[in-house]
Structures are given as C-alpha cells and as structure tokens.
Write a protein that holds these residues in place. Sequence first.
Motif, PDB file in Angstrom:
ATOM      1  N   TYR A 188       0.850  -1.189   0.000  1.00 31.34           N
ATOM      2  CA  TYR A 188       0.000   0.000   0.000  1.00 31.34           C
ATOM      3  C   TYR A 188       0.888   1.243   0.000  1.00 31.34           C
ATOM      4  N   VAL A 189       0.548   2.212  -0.858  1.00 33.15           N
ATOM      5  CA  VAL A 189       1.220   3.514  -0.849  1.00 33.15           C
ATOM      6  C   VAL A 189       0.125   4.581  -0.816  1.00 33.15           C
ATOM      7  N   TYR A 190      -0.032   5.212   0.338  1.00 32.46           N
ATOM      8  CA  TYR A 190      -1.080   6.219   0.501  1.00 32.46           C
ATOM      9  C   TYR A 190      -0.452   7.603   0.500  1.00 32.46           C
ATOM     10  N   ASP A 191      -0.860   8.432  -0.460  1.00 36.17           N
ATOM     11  CA  ASP A 191      -0.373   9.808  -0.582  1.00 36.17           C
ATOM     12  C   ASP A 191      -1.490  10.733  -0.109  1.00 36.17           C
ATOM     13  N   ARG A 192      -1.325  11.274   1.087  1.00 37.59           N
ATOM     14  CA  ARG A 192      -2.388  12.105   1.645  1.00 37.59           C
ATOM     15  C   ARG A 192      -2.585  13.382   0.842  1.00 37.59           C
ATOM     16  N   ALA A 193      -1.484  14.013   0.391  1.00 40.34           N
ATOM     17  CA  ALA A 193      -1.597  15.277  -0.331  1.00 40.34           C
ATOM     18  C   ALA A 193      -2.386  15.103  -1.626  1.00 40.34           C
ATOM     19  N   GLU A 194      -2.135  13.995  -2.338  1.00 40.00           N
ATOM     20  CA  GLU A 194      -2.840  13.743  -3.592  1.00 40.00           C
ATOM     21  C   GLU A 194      -4.182  13.062  -3.375  1.00 40.00           C
ATOM     22  N   GLY A 195      -4.414  12.510  -2.191  1.00 39.03           N
ATOM     23  CA  GLY A 195      -5.653  11.789  -1.925  1.00 39.03           C
ATOM     24  C   GLY A 195      -5.769  10.501  -2.707  1.00 39.03           C
ATOM     25  N   THR A 196      -4.629   9.764  -2.855  1.00 40.52           N
ATOM     26  CA  THR A 196      -4.611   8.550  -3.669  1.00 40.52           C
ATOM     27  C   THR A 196      -4.035   7.378  -2.883  1.00 40.52           C
ATOM     28  N   LEU A 197      -4.467   6.182  -3.262  1.00 41.08           N
ATOM     29  CA  LEU A 197      -3.937   4.945  -2.711  1.00 41.08           C
ATOM     30  C   LEU A 197      -3.490   4.057  -3.866  1.00 41.08           C
ATOM     31  N   ASP A 198      -2.184   3.811  -3.971  1.00 44.62           N
ATOM     32  CA  ASP A 198      -1.644   2.817  -4.896  1.00 44.62           C
ATOM     33  C   ASP A 198      -1.525   1.507  -4.145  1.00 44.62           C
ATOM     34  N   GLN A 199      -1.911   0.420  -4.812  1.00 51.30           N
ATOM     35  CA  GLN A 199      -1.990  -0.868  -4.135  1.00 51.30           C
ATOM     36  C   GLN A 199      -1.498  -1.965  -5.065  1.00 51.30           C
ATOM     37  N   TYR A 200      -0.618  -2.825  -4.560  1.00 52.34           N
ATOM     38  CA  TYR A 200      -0.120  -3.972  -5.312  1.00 52.34           C
ATOM     39  C   TYR A 200      -0.727  -5.239  -4.713  1.00 52.34           C
ATOM     40  N   THR A 201      -1.599  -5.904  -5.488  1.00 51.95           N
ATOM     41  CA  THR A 201      -2.305  -7.086  -4.993  1.00 51.95           C
ATOM     42  C   THR A 201      -2.578  -8.031  -6.145  1.00 51.95           C
ATOM     43  N   HIS A 202      -2.217  -9.296  -5.993  1.00 53.37           N
ATOM     44  CA  HIS A 202      -2.608 -10.317  -6.968  1.00 53.37           C
ATOM     45  C   HIS A 202      -4.065 -10.704  -6.740  1.00 53.37           C
ATOM     46  N   GLY A 203      -4.725 -11.124  -7.811  1.00 52.76           N
ATOM     47  CA  GLY A 203      -6.107 -11.575  -7.692  1.00 52.76           C
ATOM     48  C   GLY A 203      -7.025 -10.817  -8.633  1.00 52.76           C
ATOM     49  N   ASP A 204      -8.284 -11.238  -8.699  1.00 57.16           N
ATOM     50  CA  ASP A 204      -9.219 -10.558  -9.578  1.00 57.16           C
ATOM     51  C   ASP A 204      -9.652  -9.228  -8.951  1.00 57.16           C
ATOM     52  N   ARG A 205     -10.470  -8.476  -9.682  1.00 62.03           N
ATOM     53  CA  ARG A 205     -10.797  -7.127  -9.263  1.00 62.03           C
ATOM     54  C   ARG A 205     -11.530  -7.090  -7.920  1.00 62.03           C
ATOM     55  N   ARG A 206     -12.489  -7.995  -7.721  1.00 61.18           N
ATOM     56  CA  ARG A 206     -13.228  -7.993  -6.453  1.00 61.18           C
ATOM     57  C   ARG A 206     -12.308  -8.279  -5.276  1.00 61.18           C
ATOM     58  N   TRP A 207     -11.362  -9.190  -5.486  1.00 56.35           N
ATOM     59  CA  TRP A 207     -10.425  -9.505  -4.404  1.00 56.35           C
ATOM     60  C   TRP A 207      -9.558  -8.295  -4.086  1.00 56.35           C
ATOM     61  N   ARG A 208      -9.087  -7.593  -5.105  1.00 54.59           N
ATOM     62  CA  ARG A 208      -8.264  -6.406  -4.881  1.00 54.59           C
ATOM     63  C   ARG A 208      -9.054  -5.338  -4.145  1.00 54.59           C
ATOM     64  N   HIS A 209     -10.339  -5.207  -4.475  1.00 54.29           N
ATOM     65  CA  HIS A 209     -11.163  -4.221  -3.774  1.00 54.29           C
ATOM     66  C   HIS A 209     -11.325  -4.591  -2.299  1.00 54.29           C
ATOM     67  N   THR A 210     -11.421  -5.877  -1.996  1.00 50.54           N
ATOM     68  CA  THR A 210     -11.540  -6.293  -0.597  1.00 50.54           C
ATOM     69  C   THR A 210     -10.271  -5.961   0.177  1.00 50.54           C
ATOM     70  N   VAL A 211      -9.110  -6.217  -0.434  1.00 52.60           N
ATOM     71  CA  VAL A 211      -7.840  -5.882   0.213  1.00 52.60           C
ATOM     72  C   VAL A 211      -7.733  -4.369   0.417  1.00 52.60           C
ATOM     73  N   ARG A 212      -8.191  -3.605  -0.568  1.00 52.67           N
ATOM     74  CA  ARG A 212      -8.189  -2.145  -0.433  1.00 52.67           C
ATOM     75  C   ARG A 212      -9.119  -1.697   0.700  1.00 52.67           C
ATOM     76  N   ASP A 213     -10.290  -2.320   0.789  1.00 48.15           N
ATOM     77  CA  ASP A 213     -11.257  -1.923   1.811  1.00 48.15           C
ATOM     78  C   ASP A 213     -10.723  -2.166   3.221  1.00 48.15           C
ATOM     79  N   LEU A 214      -9.885  -3.179   3.383  1.00 48.07           N
ATOM     80  CA  LEU A 214      -9.287  -3.414   4.694  1.00 48.07           C
ATOM     81  C   LEU A 214      -8.370  -2.259   5.091  1.00 48.07           C
ATOM     82  N   PHE A 215      -7.635  -1.723   4.133  1.00 45.33           N
ATOM     83  CA  PHE A 215      -6.796  -0.557   4.419  1.00 45.33           C
ATOM     84  C   PHE A 215      -7.658   0.635   4.828  1.00 45.33           C
TER      85      PHE A 215
END
Length: 406
Positions: free
Chosen positions: A216-243
Amino acid sequence: MARQYAPKAVLRHLPLDLIRTFLTQSDIATGTDWACLVEGDTRALCQAWLDLAPGARERVEEMLRHVHDMASDAGVRALIAEVRYRGRDVTEDVAQLPGHHARALWVLLNHGPAFHTARQLLAAASPLGRYWNLTTGFGGHPYDASPQAVQQLRLAVARLYREQGRGHQCSLDRYERHGSLYLFLYLDDYTQTHIGHNERGHLVRYPLRPAFEVVYVYDRAEGTLDQYTHGDRRWRHTVRDLFCEHVLHRDPPLAAPGRRSYQLNGLIDRTFPVAPDPANGINGVTIRRLRVGSMWTPERRVVLEADPSRAGDVYDMLDLHFPIDRFPRDELRVSQVTFTVRYVPAGAERERSLTFDVSAPDACNLKSMPDDQRAIGERCLRQWGILGDGRDDESDDGDARPGRVA
C-alpha cells in the motif's frame, strides 16, 4: 522499463576494494586467486567469483543484483535521501566514488538498513504493471499509522488470504516519508517443491514456502492509494477496503472501483511505442503537448507545447529545457499529454484527425466526444499500454509471481 542485469557487467563497474570489503563483512572466505586480483581485470574477477563455494557465490550475486537495482541517478538520490532521513548526510562521501554502482555498494556496506529501505521505496514510487491499482478521491484524509492500526490491518489481510490456504504467517514493514505512508506486507504462499543441487552436488527435492507481497502507498496530499495485490478485481477491492477500514477509518470513495487509470510516465522517453497502425486505419500520431514535473517536487510542473508540423518536436523541446545530464528521465513525471491521431474511418476514404487530452491518474476528454472518435482514441491508448480500464477481470489463480518490490 526494467534494467538488464549481467553479473560481469556489474563487476566491471565495482572497485575491487569495495568488493573485498563486502566479502570481509559477509565472512566469505577467499583464496590466493582473490589475493592476486588487480583493479580492472574483470575477466579474472568474474572467474574468482564463479569459483566461490555455492552459498558464497549466491550471496555475492544477490549483492550484485541489489546494487544494480540502485545504480542510477534516481537510485543514488533515493539512497542519499534515506540516509539523510536517518540523520547522516553522505552526499560528499558518495560524490567521490567512481560511478553509480560503486556509490550504491558503498551505501550498502556502510548504511545497510537505509539501502534496503531506499530500494523498497524507490520501487513503490513508480507503480506500473497489471497488479498495481490506483484509487483516487480520498481528499487528503488523514491516516492512522499507529502500531495498533497497522497490526489490525496485518491480521485482517492474513485472515483474508487464509481463505485461500495461504497467509498463515504475515510480516509488515511500515515507512512514512514526505507525507506518504508505505506498508509492505509479506505473506506465506502455497508450498512449492524446489528442485536443486545441495552442497554435495546431489539433486534433491525439498518443500519451500515462499512469501508474496501486498503493498500500500497512501499519498495524503494527492488523496490517492496505490496498491499492489494479486487476484481478480473484487479480491483487490476487498484488500483495499481493509486498508480503508483499519488505517483510514472510513469507507472507500464510491466512484473509485469504476475509474480508469492512465499510465503516462513512459512517455518521457521518445522511444516509447506510440506508433501508427495503418492496418487499422491509424495513419499518424503526434504528441502535441506534455506537462512535465519532477518526482521530487511534483507540485512544480512545466507545459511543453510543440509545433505539430514537426515530428518529435515536443521531445526536442524536452531535451532543450530539461537537459538529460541535469534532469535524468527516470526522475521526471508526465502528468498530462495531448495527442493528435490521423485516421481513416471504416468505410471512408478521407483522412480525419482527432485531438484529445489525457491526464494522470484517471482523466481523459474522450468521453465527451462522439462514440466513433472515442472508440478510436481508446483503442490507441490500449494498444500503446497507456489505458488501464479494469478489463483484466480474469482470476490470478493464486500463483503469486515475484513482485516489483522484493
């Protein structure tokens, strides 16, 4: 773009005294062949390395790979910045060394923890590839990097992956730099059978449980979250939601899952494959405008507007105003591009032109154009590798291949 690695080429760039210091620090025994080496004899040095015992030879090669990863203008700057962050300014020490490979190895020898942290942060600073996903729209929301918050995230991600039969062990590295939060999670993968030779030269098979990464790379100034996760889109969204739940303590932006992303940084290189496709009616492509900034000062940007009648003019302007010796290309970032495409519509004979703008991370004015023009523009962006629009819904099958940040 990945840099090619060849052990002999790396050895050619490394001073012999630094290599000997690495061997001493690593408790690697050497024989008379090492004592007879002279500076500049790369062939003899390479042979001496190949003649080391298997374990020692592998440790040297690991060093060569890591040093090569950081042997660039951007890499050396990242090393100096990380050592400075830890309370020591080594700018003058590093400047005296002959070349980037020597500088990287010197930092590894003298500031090992800073070297490995800088290597991780540099890799995460330019997230490219299929398994990197960007979520926007956080609007400067503060993050919680307390030990309790990141511990809860680590446990939650591990529990999630245990549903797949992996993630039984999970480690986490946390870094905060310049208003951004970096989290690297390492989880146990499925057990694999490794086939190789042991120290006696016998072929053996033994189980191996490698680790895979979630970043996870969260840039507060830009308001963005870059995320590196293997898996399909729904799985990546679940990992993002945990953050979002454990670190941001808020729900993810509602529009984020449907947003497209545009990777523009490759366009800093005039050899980037933005090419016509006559077979599909695309007769010509021109980059008319580039908005360029530095990765170190992203808030400062310059707009280059070229003469559309001169091929490659925007890159001639880039070389003029950003000389490569002062502004290495891997330290520049492209945040906006204007393209002009000359094309022949299906069933027509007369050529037409289409001009459109693309802005990182997720803006493009093609959506306001007629359907036929939008289709032409999007097809070009996909073919050039610029547009990522969520069309990779296929499952990853859980086989975590090596990531960028290992």
